[in-house]
Design an enzyme around this catalytic site. Structure first.
Site, PDB file in Angstrom:
ATOM      1  CG  HIS A 195       2.730  -8.887  -0.231  1.00  0.00           C
ATOM      2  ND1 HIS A 195       2.107 -10.057   0.167  1.00  0.00           N
ATOM      3  CD2 HIS A 195       2.354  -7.939   0.675  1.00  0.00           C
ATOM      4  CE1 HIS A 195       1.397  -9.824   1.262  1.00  0.00           C
ATOM      5  NE2 HIS A 195       1.531  -8.543   1.585  1.00  0.00           N
ATOM      6  CB  SER A 203       9.749   2.911   5.186  1.00  0.00           C
ATOM      7  OG  SER A 203      11.000   3.476   4.865  1.00  0.00           O
ATOM      8  CG  ASP A 262      -1.955  -1.049   1.248  1.00  0.00           C
ATOM      9  OD1 ASP A 262      -1.958  -1.872   0.300  1.00  0.00           O
ATOM     10  OD2 ASP A 262      -2.773  -1.068   2.177  1.00  0.00           O
TER      11      ASP A 262
END
Length: 340
Positions: free
Chosen positions: A198, A309, A122
């Site tokens: 991911h 981050s 995200d």
């Protein structure tokens, strides 16, 4: 007197310089005093120490009665969507660390099958496009050196990716197939985002390079302020190959995000108390018995941050590769980023 002591003594005057009208300190300027720049002040803040302290605070178990009000304040402040969380009950999370690293419901992030590259996390798209002149943009108009970011190309010596043509620049050395281009994409994870990342495609991870460094904020506002911010900060560079050649994913640390975890690499230790400035350490996943390295499938869990981050993708692809993105857009893990 040492240079560091002189800097320390100049701090009070420097702070006054930015708080008071310039005319108030003009006499000092006339006799040769110069204020420390805002960037220099920010760089001197002990962000690594503060991040370790924050990490320990995050591990403190909260009383059951305190969990809901603390997490609710965080949810309200950063716009967290708890309906997507695998466990919505706030009392389930014993400390802030568990709450930050919350998992999502399986159906919350469907992985797009029709595009070759998906978003690994995200976040917000800060910049994307072709790499030009061996430089990459961290935000619009602010660049950093590709070689400084990835480090010397010693990690390609034992990789099963071979070139078919001579290369001149560092950028050209990364391109393994004639006619291909080098692309990049920068994704900023805000504190309220899902903090796991991911695999963005089917690829093989051959090498890990860990750069200890600063832990300055990677908020887009700060990224516009400090050139080569991503090269200063602690980061973990994973390099390897996909069907079109070179592929890399870099997890960049930030203030309060010293802990970067790669699930298949138990030897990785980030935000250590001591490190040599400008150093890096390498780990090869290619061995005599395993020439494939670490095989990752699109959408497979790769790692996590402790707060939020930045993820930077740098990869090789044919010239007809196109991004399906807009700068500044919000994106979720599993959504399409680009394809051929």
């Amino acid at each position: 007197m040492s240079r560091s002591a002189l800097k320390l003594r100049s701090w009070p005057l420097t702070i006054l310089y930015y708080l008071l009208p310039f005319a108030a300190l003009r006499p000092l300027v006339r006799v040769g005093w110069r204020p420390t720049s805002r960037v220099a002040i920010y760089k001197s803040v002990p962000t690594r120490l503060l991040s370790r302290a924050w990490g320990r605070l995050n591990q403190v178990e909260l009383p059951t009665w305190l969990r809901k009000p603390v997490y609710s304040l965080y949810i309200w402040t950063f716009g967290v969507n708890m309906k997507e969380a695998a466990v919505e009950d706030l009392h389930h999370y014993r400390n802030l660390s568990e709450f930050f690293r919350r998992k999502l419901k399986p159906q919350a992030r469907p992985v797009c099958d029709s595009h070759s590259v998906i978003s690994p996390s995200d976040g917000k798209i800060l910049h994307f496009g072709r790499v030009k002149n061996c430089e990459v943009e961290q935000v619009k108009g602010v660049t950093y050196s590709l070689e400084s970011f990835l480090g010397p190309q010693t990690w390609t010596e034992n990789l099963p990716i071979s070139k078919i043509f001579p290369a001149a620049s560092f950028q050209d050395q990364l391109v393994t197939k004639e006619g291909n281009e080098l692309y990049h994409c920068v994704i900023y994870l805000a504190p309220g985002d899902y903090h796991c990342f991911h695999s963005p495609t089917d690829w093989n991870v051959y090498h890990r390079r860990h750069f200890p460094g600063s832990l300055m904020s990677v908020n887009p506002g700060v990224a516009r302020w400090i050139k080569e911010l991503f090269c200063y900060n602690e980061r973990v560079v994973l390099t390897g190959g996909w069907k079109h050649g070179f592929f890399s994913l870099t997890a960049v640390g930030a203030t309060n995000v010293g802990s970067i975890r790669i699930y298949f690499d138990r030897d990785l230790q980030t935000n250590s108390p001591r490190y040599s400035k400008g150093s890096h350490n390498d780990m090869s996943y290619v061995t005599n018995n395993n020439q494939d390295g670490i095989v990752m499938r699109k959408g497979e869990q790769l790692g996590e941050f402790n707060l939020g981050s930045t993820i930077v993708l740098i990869f090789e692809a044919p010239k007809d590769f196109t991004f399906n993105l807009k700068a500044g857009q919000k994106i979720h893990f599993g959504e399409a980023m680009g394809s051929l």
